[in-house]
Design a protein around this motif. Structure first.
Motif, PDB file in Angstrom:
ATOM      1  N   MET B 128      31.105   5.219  14.661  1.00 46.59           N
ATOM      2  CA  MET B 128      30.323   6.449  14.435  1.00 46.59           C
ATOM      3  C   MET B 128      28.953   6.378  15.088  1.00 46.59           C
ATOM      4  O   MET B 128      28.380   7.387  15.459  1.00 46.59           O
ATOM      5  N   PHE B 129      28.409   5.145  15.177  1.00 49.41           N
ATOM      6  CA  PHE B 129      27.056   4.989  15.716  1.00 49.41           C
ATOM      7  C   PHE B 129      27.058   4.397  17.118  1.00 49.41           C
ATOM      8  O   PHE B 129      26.034   3.899  17.578  1.00 49.41           O
ATOM      9  N   ASN B 130      28.205   4.440  17.781  1.00 48.14           N
ATOM     10  CA  ASN B 130      28.256   3.950  19.157  1.00 48.14           C
ATOM     11  C   ASN B 130      27.226   4.691  20.007  1.00 48.14           C
ATOM     12  O   ASN B 130      27.225   5.915  20.073  1.00 48.14           O
ATOM     13  N   PRO B 131      26.316   3.962  20.670  1.00 47.24           N
ATOM     14  CA  PRO B 131      25.189   4.630  21.339  1.00 47.24           C
ATOM     15  C   PRO B 131      25.602   5.646  22.404  1.00 47.24           C
ATOM     16  O   PRO B 131      24.928   6.659  22.573  1.00 47.24           O
ATOM     17  N   LEU B 140      21.412  12.576  16.290  1.00 46.70           N
ATOM     18  CA  LEU B 140      20.061  12.018  16.150  1.00 46.70           C
ATOM     19  C   LEU B 140      19.210  12.365  17.367  1.00 46.70           C
ATOM     20  O   LEU B 140      17.989  12.511  17.261  1.00 46.70           O
ATOM     21  N   GLU B 141      19.872  12.498  18.504  1.00 50.17           N
ATOM     22  CA  GLU B 141      19.173  12.859  19.733  1.00 50.17           C
ATOM     23  C   GLU B 141      18.371  14.147  19.545  1.00 50.17           C
ATOM     24  O   GLU B 141      17.237  14.260  19.994  1.00 50.17           O
ATOM     25  N   PHE B 142      18.985  15.103  18.830  1.00 53.44           N
ATOM     26  CA  PHE B 142      18.299  16.382  18.588  1.00 53.44           C
ATOM     27  C   PHE B 142      17.041  16.187  17.753  1.00 53.44           C
ATOM     28  O   PHE B 142      16.086  16.931  17.868  1.00 53.44           O
ATOM     29  N   THR B 146      16.312   8.031  19.520  1.00 54.12           N
ATOM     30  CA  THR B 146      17.271   7.403  20.420  1.00 54.12           C
ATOM     31  C   THR B 146      17.898   6.238  19.680  1.00 54.12           C
ATOM     32  O   THR B 146      17.204   5.333  19.242  1.00 54.12           O
ATOM     33  N   TRP B 147      19.193   6.339  19.494  1.00 60.18           N
ATOM     34  CA  TRP B 147      19.870   5.296  18.718  1.00 60.18           C
ATOM     35  C   TRP B 147      20.533   4.291  19.651  1.00 60.18           C
ATOM     36  O   TRP B 147      21.353   4.650  20.490  1.00 60.18           O
ATOM     37  N   LEU B 159      22.249  -0.119  10.255  1.00 68.07           N
ATOM     38  CA  LEU B 159      23.687   0.103  10.395  1.00 68.07           C
ATOM     39  C   LEU B 159      24.495  -0.832   9.492  1.00 68.07           C
ATOM     40  O   LEU B 159      25.402  -0.380   8.783  1.00 68.07           O
ATOM     41  N   VAL B 160      24.161  -2.121   9.489  1.00 67.76           N
ATOM     42  CA  VAL B 160      24.946  -3.034   8.638  1.00 67.76           C
ATOM     43  C   VAL B 160      24.702  -2.743   7.153  1.00 67.76           C
ATOM     44  O   VAL B 160      25.615  -2.870   6.335  1.00 67.76           O
TER      45      VAL B 160
END
Lengths: 283, 293
Positions: B128-131, B140-142, B146-147, B159-160
Motif C-alpha cells: 500500500m505504501f510502495n513509493p 499523500l502527494e496531494f 513525499t513518501w 510504516l512498521v
C-alpha cells in the motif's frame, strides 16, 4: 443498552463501520491487486476496484512456477507444507501437553515440581531469543529441511500445558473418587472422563495453535534451504525481494491472499470456540 | 497445584511427562543455556578459536552506541504499537459493547486480522505504501508529503508501527470486549439513573473497572512488539534505512546470522531473555491473582 437515542446509535454504528473499513482496507487492496493483470499493476495509481483476472492469477500462482526469474516451489506445494507444519505443531503440542498436565495434576511423584518448573521456564523464552543454539541443535540432529525440524522445536512450549493444568484443576475431585471406586485405572480415567471433559478446550487450543503454526516465519526461514520445503508464509518475503527487479504484484498479492485464507477461515469458522479459548487461556 | 485425590506413585507419571520434558530439554533448556554460555565467549573472526571472557560481551554492549540506540528505538516502537493498537481496540470495543443487533457481525469483521501472519501484514502495508505504485503515497502527494520509506527512517518506522498495530487491534479488541461484558449491567444502569451520560459512564465506571485488562494487554502487547514483529521488520524494512528500524530482536538476528558475531548476539539474547522473564513474571503474578481455581 441503557438509553436508546437515535444519535448515539448512529454514532456507534458509524464508528464501528469506520473501524471495520480501516481493518479491512489492506486486504481489500490485496484482493484488488489479485484481480488485475501485471500490466495494470505497474501503472500508478493502482486500481481500487477489482478487475477480471482473478482466476488467471489464481491458476498462474497455484500451478505456475511462481515469479518469473525466481526459483521457487509451486504455491500448491507451499500450501501443503504449511498445512503439514501447522497440523503437526497443533496436534503434537496438544498431545504432549495433555499427558504432562495429567501427570502433574493427578500424580504425586518425586521431581514433580522440578518438571513443573522446567516446563514453566519455557513459557518465558520465545524462539527468537535462543535462535542460534536451537538452530545448531536441529542441524546436529540432521533435521534441517524436514517436517520434523520444522515442527518439533516449536512444540516445546508451556502455554498448552498450563491451560490443561488449569482445566484439570477445575474438574471436581468427586469424579476421580467415584471413578476409582468403580475400579478405573489412571489411563481409563484419562480417556473416559478427562478427555471428554476438556473437549472444548482442546478444540479452542487447536484453533490457536493451528494459526501459530501456519504463521511461523523466522524458524522455517532458517531451517529450510531446500525450495521444496518452503512454507507459504516465508515465501512472501522472497517474493517481495524479487519484486524489486520484476514487480509482479498481482502474483505476489494472490499468494498473500492464499496464505491468509486458511487461518482466517479457521478463526471465522470456529469463532465461538476461539474467542472462548483466547479469553480463557490467557487470563 | 495437586489434586486432593490423586493416583499413587508409579512409573506412569514419568512416562506421561517424558515427551514434554525430552523436547523441552533438547530444544529449550539446552539451547538457552548454550546462549548463556556463548554470551561469555568471544570467537575470533575466522572461527579458529574462542576465548572465555566473562562479561566482556556485555560491557561491549553497554558501551555500544548502536545497541543503546536500538534499545531506545525498541522502547519507542513497542510503546507506540501498544498504545495505538490498544487505543483503537478500546474505542471499537466501547462502541461494539453498546450494539445489540449485529454484534456478532461486527465482532467477526473486527477479529479476523488476528489470524494474519505478521510478515503478511508487513507485505500488505509495504504494498500500500510502495513509493512508486502504492495507493497511499499517491494520495499523500496531494497533501505535499513525499513518501519513501526506503530513504526516510521516520517514515519507515511509521510504516512498521502501522502494520504491527493493525494486526494487534483484533486481539486487544477481543479482550476489551470480554472485560466490558463482564461488568454487571446494574452498575451501569445505576449510573444512568443518576444522570451520567455514555461518555461519563465510560470514563468513571467502565474504564477503571477494565484497568486490570489494560495492564494485562500492555504486557502482552509489549512482548508482541518485542518479538513477534520480527517478520514485519524483516519483510518491510530489513532494519533500515540505516538502522532506523533495527529493534532489539532484529539486531540479535542480524548480528548473529548475518554478522556472525556469535558472542555479541548471544549476549543480546541473554539481555532479551531477562527482559521477557521480567515481563512474564509480572504478567503471571497478575494472572495468578485473577484466576480462581
Amino acid at each position: 443498552m441503557v438509553e436508546n437515542r437515535p444519535l448515539t446509535a448512529f454514532l456507534t454504528h458509524l464508528v464501528l463501520i469506520l473501524g471495520v473499513i480501516a481493518i479491512a482496507l489492506p486486504v481489500w487492496i490485496t484482493f484488488v491487486a489479485a484481480t488485475h493483470d501485471q500490466l495494470r499493476m505497474n501503472q500508478a495509481p493502482l486500481p481500487l476496484w477489482p478487475g477480471d483476472h482473478f482466476l488467471d492469477n489464481m491458476k498462474q500462482t497455484l500451478f505456475g512456477s511462481g515469479l518469473s526469474g525466481t526459483e521457487t516451489a509451486p504455491v500448491w506445494l507451499m500450501l501443503l507444507n504449511s498445512l503439514a507444519m501447522a497440523l503437526m505443531i497443533s496436534t503434537g503440542k496438544i498431545a504432549i501437553s495433555l499427558l504432562s498436565a495429567f501427570a502433574i495434576v493427578y500424580f504425586k511423584f518425586p521431581f514433580r515440581m522440578t518438571f513443573f518448573w522446567m516446563i514453566f521456564i519455557t513459557l518465558m523464552l520465545p524462539v527468537e531469543v535462543r535462535i542460534l543454539p536451537t538452530f545448531e541443535v536441529v542441524a546436529n540432529l540432521g533435521m534441517l529441511n524436514s517436517y520434523w525440524g520444522l515442527s518439533i522445536p516449536l512444540i516445546a512450549s508451556a502455554t498448552a500445558t498450563f491451560m490443561f493444568r488449569q482445566v484439570f484443576l477445575t474438574v471436581p475431585d468427586e469424579l476421580l473418587e467415584s471413578a476409582r471406586i468403580d475400579g478405573a485405572g489412571p489411563l481409563r480415567f484419562f480417556f473416559d472422563i478427562l478427555l471428554p471433559l476438556s473437549r472444548t478446550n482442546i478444540a479452542a487450543l487447536f484453533v490457536i495453535l493451528f494459526i501459530f503454526g501456519w504463521n511461523q516465519y523466522l524458524w522455517p526461514l532458517l531451517i529450510t534451504t531446500d525450495t521444496s520445503m518452503t512454507t507459504i508464509v516465508m515465501s512472501i518475503k522472497q517474493m517481495l525481494e524479487a519484486a524489486e527487479q520484476s514487480p509482479q504484484w498481482n502474483i505476489i498479492m494472490t499468494t498473500a491472499l492464499l496464505a491468509m485464507i486458511p487461518p482466517v477461515f479457521v478463526v471465522i469458522a470456529m469463532q465461538k470456540l476461539f474467542v472462548q479459548g483466547l479469553t480463557e487461556t490467557d487470563k | 497445584m495437586l489434586k486432593r485425590v490423586h493416583f499413587p506413585t508409579s512409573a506412569l507419571p514419568y512416562l506421561l511427562v517424558a515427551p514434554q520434558i525430552l523436547i523441552t530439554l533438547v530444544f529449550f533448556i539446552w539451547p538457552a543455556s548454550q546462549a548463556m554460555y556463548q554470551s561469555f565467549l568471544i570467537e575470533d573472526a575466522f572461527g579458529l578459536g574462542t576465548e572465555f571472557v566473562w562479561f566482556e560481551n556485555f560491557e561491549i554492549l553497554w558501551s555500544d552506541r548502536h545497541y543503546l540506540a536500538s534499545f531506545q528505538r525498541t522502547a519507542v516502537f513497542s510503546l507506540l504499537v501498544a498504545g495505538l493498537s490498544m487505543g483503537v481496540a478500546l474505542l471499537l470495543a466501547g462502541f461494539a459493547q453498546r450494539v445489540v443487533r449485529g454484534a456478532m457481525f461486527y465482532r467477526t469483521l473486527l477479529i479476523w486480522p488476528y489470524a494474519v501472519a505478521p510478515v503478511l501484514a508487513g507485505a500488505l502495508w509495504v504494498f500500500m505504501f510502495n513509493p512508486t505504485l502504492g495507493i497511499f503515497p499517491y494520495f499523500l502527494e496531494f497533501a505535499g508529503i513525499t513518501w519513501n520509506h526506503y530513504l526516510n527512517g521516520t517514515q519507515a518506522m511509521v510504516l512498521v508501527i502501522l502494520a504491527a498495530a493493525w494486526k494487534q487491534v483484533a486481539y486487544n479488541f477481543l479482550f476489551y470486549l470480554a472485560a466490558m461484558q463482564s461488568i454487571p449491567n446494574s452498575v451501569i444502569e445505576a449510573a444512568a439513573i443518576d444522570g451520567a451520560g455514555p461518555a461519563r459512564r465510560f470514563w468513571t465506571i467502565i474504564f477503571p473497572l477494565i484497568s486490570p485488562t489494560t495492564f494485562f494487554l500492555l504486557v502482552i502487547n509489549m512482548v508482541y512488539a518485542f518479538f513477534e514483529t520480527f517478520g514485519i521488520i524483516h519483510a518491510v524494512t530489513q532494519g533500515g534505512p540505516g538502522t532506523s528500524t533495527t529493534i532489539l530482536v532484529y539486531k540479535v538476528f542480524n548480528d548473529g546470522f548475518v554478522g556472525l558475531d556469535l558472542g555479541g548476539s548471544a549476549a543480546q539474547s541473554v539481555v532479551l531473555m531477562v527482559l521477557v522473564i521480567a515481563m512474564t513474571v509480572v504478567q503471571f503474578r497478575f494472572v495468578e491473582r485473577k484466576v480462581a481455581y
